[in-house]
Enzyme design. Structure first.
Site, PDB file in Angstrom:
ATOM      1  N   HIS A   1      -9.317   1.022  -1.281  1.00 54.64           N
ATOM      2  CA  HIS A   1      -9.489   1.755  -0.077  1.00 54.64           C
ATOM      3  C   HIS A   1     -10.758   1.627   0.572  1.00 54.64           C
ATOM      4  O   HIS A   1     -11.669   1.934   0.031  1.00 54.64           O
ATOM      5  CB  HIS A   1      -8.789   2.895  -0.058  1.00 54.64           C
ATOM      6  CG  HIS A   1      -7.644   3.436  -0.479  1.00 54.64           C
ATOM      7  ND1 HIS A   1      -6.808   2.945  -1.365  1.00 54.64           N
ATOM      8  CD2 HIS A   1      -6.390   4.199   0.226  1.00 54.64           C
ATOM      9  CE1 HIS A   1      -5.702   3.251  -1.498  1.00 54.64           C
ATOM     10  NE2 HIS A   1      -5.294   4.119  -0.263  1.00 54.64           N
TER      11      HIS A   1
ATOM     12  N   HIS B   1       1.392   4.784  -2.341  1.00 56.92           N
ATOM     13  CA  HIS B   1       1.016   5.800  -3.643  1.00 56.92           C
ATOM     14  C   HIS B   1       2.323   6.307  -3.978  1.00 56.92           C
ATOM     15  O   HIS B   1       3.030   7.073  -3.197  1.00 56.92           O
ATOM     16  CB  HIS B   1      -0.042   6.616  -2.986  1.00 56.92           C
ATOM     17  CG  HIS B   1      -1.300   6.127  -2.552  1.00 56.92           C
ATOM     18  ND1 HIS B   1      -2.326   6.147  -3.276  1.00 56.92           N
ATOM     19  CD2 HIS B   1      -1.512   5.676  -1.252  1.00 56.92           C
ATOM     20  CE1 HIS B   1      -3.218   5.493  -2.446  1.00 56.92           C
ATOM     21  NE2 HIS B   1      -2.784   5.235  -1.239  1.00 56.92           N
TER      22      HIS B   1
ATOM     23  N   HIS C   1       0.817  -1.143  -0.013  1.00 56.03           N
ATOM     24  CA  HIS C   1      -0.056  -0.111   0.203  1.00 56.03           C
ATOM     25  C   HIS C   1       1.040   1.217   0.086  1.00 56.03           C
ATOM     26  O   HIS C   1       1.209   1.874   0.954  1.00 56.03           O
ATOM     27  CB  HIS C   1      -1.004  -0.182   1.275  1.00 56.03           C
ATOM     28  CG  HIS C   1      -1.842   1.062   1.186  1.00 56.03           C
ATOM     29  ND1 HIS C   1      -3.101   0.974   2.132  1.00 56.03           N
ATOM     30  CD2 HIS C   1      -2.064   2.180   0.798  1.00 56.03           C
ATOM     31  CE1 HIS C   1      -3.725   2.199   1.855  1.00 56.03           C
ATOM     32  NE2 HIS C   1      -3.069   2.928   1.146  1.00 56.03           N
TER      33      HIS C   1
ATOM     34  N   GLU D   1     -11.235   3.217   6.027  1.00 51.23           N
ATOM     35  CA  GLU D   1     -10.075   4.190   6.650  1.00 51.23           C
ATOM     36  C   GLU D   1     -10.915   5.354   7.343  1.00 51.23           C
ATOM     37  O   GLU D   1     -11.034   5.585   8.640  1.00 51.23           O
ATOM     38  CB  GLU D   1      -9.226   4.876   5.411  1.00 51.23           C
ATOM     39  CG  GLU D   1      -8.419   5.877   6.022  1.00 51.23           C
ATOM     40  CD  GLU D   1      -7.744   6.601   4.716  1.00 51.23           C
ATOM     41  OE1 GLU D   1      -8.264   6.548   3.646  1.00 51.23           O
ATOM     42  OE2 GLU D   1      -6.343   7.279   5.042  1.00 51.23           O
TER      43      GLU D   1
ATOM     44  N   ASP E   1       1.902   4.094   2.712  1.00 50.78           N
ATOM     45  CA  ASP E   1       0.838   4.893   2.201  1.00 50.78           C
ATOM     46  C   ASP E   1       1.455   5.950   1.446  1.00 50.78           C
ATOM     47  O   ASP E   1       1.504   5.927   0.162  1.00 50.78           O
ATOM     48  CB  ASP E   1      -0.198   5.371   3.429  1.00 50.78           C
ATOM     49  CG  ASP E   1      -1.313   5.804   2.757  1.00 50.78           C
ATOM     50  OD1 ASP E   1      -1.741   5.145   1.663  1.00 50.78           O
ATOM     51  OD2 ASP E   1      -2.531   6.173   3.401  1.00 50.78           O
ATOM     52  N   ASP E   2       1.823   7.080   2.328  1.00 54.78           N
ATOM     53  CA  ASP E   2       2.396   8.362   1.450  1.00 54.78           C
ATOM     54  C   ASP E   2       3.640   8.824   2.220  1.00 54.78           C
ATOM     55  O   ASP E   2       3.690   9.674   3.197  1.00 54.78           O
ATOM     56  CB  ASP E   2       1.235   9.314   1.212  1.00 54.78           C
ATOM     57  CG  ASP E   2       0.343   8.984   0.532  1.00 54.78           C
ATOM     58  OD1 ASP E   2       0.189   9.032  -0.526  1.00 54.78           O
ATOM     59  OD2 ASP E   2      -0.705   8.645   1.163  1.00 54.78           O
TER      60      ASP E   2
HETATM   61  N1  HPA Z   1      -6.494   7.220   1.253  1.00 57.18           N
HETATM   62  C1  HPA Z   1      -7.046   7.434   0.239  1.00 57.18           C
HETATM   63  N2  HPA Z   1      -6.475   8.167  -0.745  1.00 57.18           N
HETATM   64  C2  HPA Z   1      -5.402   8.268  -0.842  1.00 57.18           C
HETATM   65  C3  HPA Z   1      -4.531   8.016   0.335  1.00 57.18           C
HETATM   66  C4  HPA Z   1      -5.150   7.531   1.629  1.00 57.18           C
HETATM   67  O1  HPA Z   1      -4.660   7.053   2.522  1.00 57.18           O
HETATM   68  N3  HPA Z   1      -3.224   8.211   0.051  1.00 57.18           N
HETATM   69  C5  HPA Z   1      -3.401   8.657  -1.291  1.00 57.18           C
HETATM   70  N4  HPA Z   1      -4.347   8.753  -2.008  1.00 57.18           N
HETATM   71 ZN    ZN Z   2      -3.680   4.726   0.634  1.00 57.61          ZN
END
Ligand code: HPA
Ligand code: ZN
Length: 334
Positions: free
Chosen positions: A194, A16, A14, A197, A275-276
């Site tokens: 996703h 991006h 996971h 969350e 994630d990021d």
């Molecule tokens: N959630 C939804 N969209 C996203 C995320 C995330 O954690 N990171 C990058 N785009």
């Molecule tokens: Zn994500």
């Protein structure tokens, strides 16, 4: 323990790729492309990375991606991330990319995909880095826009293994994209989404039943629904959990309140992911270390999380056996 975590062979599921763009590289690419950023310097950018929710992050994340115009920009961003994988013993990674963030600015999807895949090929040739791509649809945009993105992407189908769903979750349920995912599945692609969350457990049910996903990205709100928990356990549906992301976006107030180990103990197939990482304060090892500092994570649990990451991947069974053997060898020696 921290050295054990750093050395642990692991997979990331996971991530991006646009979220791996560090401020330094963002400025460098912006300068060479003549794209001005609304920040004076790298320090100002980092200072702006304080978020109260997903949307506050997304606004700044899409802004950062605007510097990316040419194939070389996508190459540089991806190669920098893959070098971090090498440093952190992430021996396999499955990266999300968001074509609409770029095609909506007039960048051809082929430019994006060529830049990403050339970096992946070079990392594979230089140090044997294993990696795959997953194309994500932006769920705040329309079904028609996602359909058009899939149409543009299908000529490059051999370069990605599946499709996913990201961006603003609440108000954009998986059902909105059922027909798009049906077409992607018919084209032989796998699917993830996703869900859970910020959105409710209902979105996880929809992702499973309507989008036929093989994994749930995040999914931490499943704990609110006992029947859903049982299904995830029975079917061993992996959750790609992102601890530091969840703290930065206020899904949990603090790491000590994160439910990742509770989910693991209940028998869910949980994995750890960044994630990021450029926005949330760290890559894979920083996530493992932040967990270890705040939660009672044993060595055995950390090893189980790493094992899950390979088992939950989209590698072939032969590839899984080979990478799991590397994990087992590491565990024998540590
Ligand atoms: N959630 C939804 N969209 C996203 C995320 C995330 O954690 N990171 C990058 N785009
Ligand atoms: Zn994500």
């Amino acid at each position: 323990m921290q050295d054990f975590l750093k050395g642990l062979p692991k997979a990331e599921l996971h991530l991006h790729i646009e979220g791996s763009l560090e401020p330094e590289l963002m400025f460098e690419i912006g300068r060479r492309n003549g794209v001005a950023l609304p920040f004076a310097n790298v320090e100002e950018v980092r200072a702006a990375y304080e978020f109260n929710n997903l949307q506050e992050f997304l606004d700044i994340y899409y802004q950062g991606a605007q510097v990316l115009l040419h194939e070389q920009d996508f190459y540089d961003m991806t190669f920098a991330y893959l070098q971090r994988c090498r440093e952190q013993n992430v021996i396999h990674t499955e990266m999300f990319f968001d074509p609409q963030t770029h095609t909506d600015r007039g960048v051809d999807i082929g430019v994006v995909i060529r830049g990403l895949t050339r970096a992946m090929e070079d990392a594979e040739a230089q140090w044997g880095q294993s990696s795959k791509l997953i194309l994500c649809f932006l769920r705040h945009l329309s079904e028609e826009a996602a359909m058009e993105t899939l149409r543009q992407a299908l000529p490059y189908k051999q370069h990605f293994v599946g499709v996913g769903l990201d961006s603003s979750e609440v108000g954009h349920p998986p059902e909105k994209f059922q027909r798009v995912f049906e077409q992607a599945l018919n084209a032989g692609l796998l699917s993830v989404a996703h869900a859970g969350e910020e959105g409710p457990p209902e979105y996880i049910w929809q992702a499973l039943d309507l989008l036929k996903v093989k994994r749930i990205d995040h999914g931490v709100r499943c704990i609110e629904d006992a029947a859903l928990m049982q299904r995830l356990i029975d079917e061993q549906i992996p959750l790609t959990v992102c601890p530091l992301s969840n703290i930065k976006l206020c899904v949990f107030d603090s790491m000590s309140e994160h439910n990742i180990l509770r989910l693991l103990e209940k028998g869910l197939k949980v994995t750890v992911n960044s994630d990021d990482p450029a926005y949330f304060g760290g890559y894979m090892n920083e996530n493992f270390i932040a967990m270890q500092e705040a939660l009672p994570m044993s060595k055995e649990q950390a090893a189980q999380l790493a094992r899950n990451s390979f088992e939950a991947s989209f590698l072939t069974s032969e590839e899984k056996v080979r990478l799991l053997a590397r994990l087992d060898q590491y565990l024998q020696n540590h």
